[in-house]
Design an enzyme around this catalytic site. Structure first.
Site, mmCIF file in Angstrom:
data_model
loop_
_atom_site.group_PDB
_atom_site.id
_atom_site.type_symbol
_atom_site.label_atom_id
_atom_site.label_comp_id
_atom_site.label_asym_id
_atom_site.label_seq_id
_atom_site.Cartn_x
_atom_site.Cartn_y
_atom_site.Cartn_z
ATOM 1 N N GLU A 150 44.515 29.162 43.394
ATOM 2 C CA GLU A 150 43.612 30.190 43.928
ATOM 3 C C GLU A 150 44.111 30.708 45.276
ATOM 4 O O GLU A 150 44.056 31.905 45.552
ATOM 5 C CB GLU A 150 42.189 29.630 44.079
ATOM 6 C CG GLU A 150 41.539 29.162 42.788
ATOM 7 C CD GLU A 150 41.193 30.297 41.819
ATOM 8 O OE1 GLU A 150 41.467 31.464 42.132
ATOM 9 O OE2 GLU A 150 40.651 29.987 40.745
ATOM 10 N N GLU A 186 47.343 35.040 36.583
ATOM 11 C CA GLU A 186 45.901 35.094 36.310
ATOM 12 C C GLU A 186 45.600 35.278 34.825
ATOM 13 O O GLU A 186 44.524 34.912 34.368
ATOM 14 C CB GLU A 186 45.258 36.233 37.113
ATOM 15 C CG GLU A 186 45.471 36.065 38.598
ATOM 16 C CD GLU A 186 44.592 36.987 39.422
ATOM 17 O OE1 GLU A 186 44.898 38.193 39.465
ATOM 18 O OE2 GLU A 186 43.608 36.514 40.006
ATOM 19 N N HIS A 193 40.034 40.624 37.393
ATOM 20 C CA HIS A 193 41.291 40.694 38.158
ATOM 21 C C HIS A 193 42.424 41.144 37.239
ATOM 22 O O HIS A 193 43.225 42.004 37.581
ATOM 23 C CB HIS A 193 41.661 39.333 38.765
ATOM 24 C CG HIS A 193 40.619 38.773 39.684
ATOM 25 N ND1 HIS A 193 40.717 37.531 40.259
ATOM 26 C CD2 HIS A 193 39.442 39.292 40.122
ATOM 27 C CE1 HIS A 193 39.657 37.303 41.021
ATOM 28 N NE2 HIS A 193 38.861 38.355 40.944
ATOM 29 N N TYR A 225 34.164 22.291 46.897
ATOM 30 C CA TYR A 225 32.856 21.762 46.464
ATOM 31 C C TYR A 225 33.026 20.655 45.407
ATOM 32 O O TYR A 225 32.381 19.606 45.470
ATOM 33 C CB TYR A 225 32.047 22.941 45.917
ATOM 34 C CG TYR A 225 30.646 22.651 45.429
ATOM 35 C CD1 TYR A 225 29.691 22.037 46.239
ATOM 36 C CD2 TYR A 225 30.257 23.048 44.138
ATOM 37 C CE1 TYR A 225 28.396 21.817 45.778
ATOM 38 C CE2 TYR A 225 28.968 22.834 43.678
ATOM 39 C CZ TYR A 225 28.034 22.219 44.496
ATOM 40 O OH TYR A 225 26.758 22.005 44.039
#
Ligand code: FE
Ligand code: MN
Length: 332
Positions: free
Chosen positions: A74, A178, A215, A114
């Site tokens: 990312e 991607e 994207h 996270y």
């Protein structure tokens, strides 16, 4: 100074009147898909991760491999967009989209922070996997190698060859990174979610996949517009080169799938992940007007049915007709 045809409107500050409406639409689709990782509860994931029985060793390896790949991929993508694509694509509609995409990459980066925090993973281990796990390192190295021409601070777009170099590198960023290298991982994590395992992470991957599908659609529209506006750049030899790169990327992604998930998941064997990669690659080839290579059927119709149905329609057939409301994960 870049003279890419896409800069037919030379003032990057004047977005109106609008020339590239497709870029504007992708921007609005992105905004409609707003989400943040903290909205998704990880409580059940934490319980499963800490229990000996809920998640098998095979599944654990697969989860770690995907967290390892995506956690750094990312950032790699974000850097590419901000440091190179934004510099050379000066039309304001595309730049508005690129700013949105950069923000989404920050959200994706946040997702893996996270996940590491909530599952109590060792960040040194996860964030070094792109160097220590060969099947991950090879994918990242491939993309870095593919896109190093435009990473060169002295790269400028002046000649036809420069435009071809730029197109080649855009294929590396958008179609290969991607559009192919993310998809075996998506299929694995969503297959796990379908078995009610690690559903919080699974839902986060669904949101990421929905963003990534836009994207990819933007990248393909950008590539196709540059081709159309610059007669003679999309030569047979460039087409051939791009097709070969995509075939090589598919081979690497299959290798990654076998490495991450050598024994498959309940009811799924690793060959099916490979078939899925072939199926996806054909769709990408068609999207940039190249002939498909594999002719493989989609082994996971649920991937498009439950997750990227509207986006698949968007970038392979029609335009998006149903827009999501913020933070909703309902496709039907
Ligand atoms: Fe992303
Ligand atoms: Mn992305």
């Amino acid at each position: 100074m870049s003279i890419i045809g896409l800069n037919s409107k030379t003032d990057p500050n004047k977005i109106l009147p609008m020339t590239y409406k497709w870029a504007r639409e992708h921007y609005k689709d992105g905004v409609a898909n707003n989400w943040t990782p903290e909205e998704i509860s990880m409580q059940k994931d934490v319980e499963q991760w800490k229990s000996d029985k809920a998640i098998s060793d095979v599944e654990r390896r697969m989860i770690l491999w995907n967290l390892g790949f995506f956690s750094t991929a990312e950032s790699l993508t974000a850097n590419n967009i901000v440091l190179t694509v934004y510099k050379h694509v000066t039309n304001p509609e595309s730049r508005q989209y690129l700013l949105r995409q950069a923000y989404e990459e920050a959200v994706h980066t946040d997702t893996f922070i996270y996940c590491c925090d909530t599952l109590g993973l060792d960040p040194d281990y996860i964030y070094s996997m792109y160097e220590t796990i060969p099947s991950i390192k090879e994918k990242d190295d491939f993309v870095v190698g593919l896109t190093k021409s435009i990473m060169d601070p002295n790269f400028e777009i002046k000649t036809t060859e420069d435009i071809q170099t730029f197109l080649h590198d855009l294929v590396g960023y958008y179609v290969i990174m991607e559009g192919i290298f993310f998809y075996a991982g998506f299929a694995m994590m969503l297959a796990l979610k379908r078995q009610n395992k690690m559903v919080g992470i699974g839902e986060q991957f669904e949101y990421i996949m929905r963003d990534e599908s836009i994207h990819l659609a933007f990248g393909c529209d950008l590539i196709n517009t540059i081709k159309t506006e610059n007669d003679g750049v999309w030569t047979d030899s460039l087409k051939d080169k791009v097709q070969k790169l995509i075939i090589k990327a598919v081979d690497q992604e299959k290798k990654y799938a076998y490495d991450a998930c050598p024994n498959g998941l309940l009811g799924i064997n690793p060959e099916q992940f490979c078939e899925y990669v072939e199926y996806i690659a054909d769709r990408r080839l068609e999207r940039i007007d190249l002939p498909k290579v594999y002719g493989t059927e989609n082994p996971f119709p649920w991937m498009s049915q439950s997750v990227d149905l509207s986006k698949e329609k968007n970038f392979f057939e029609t335009r998006v007709t149903e827009y999501q409301t913020a933070g909703s994960l309902e496709w039907d």
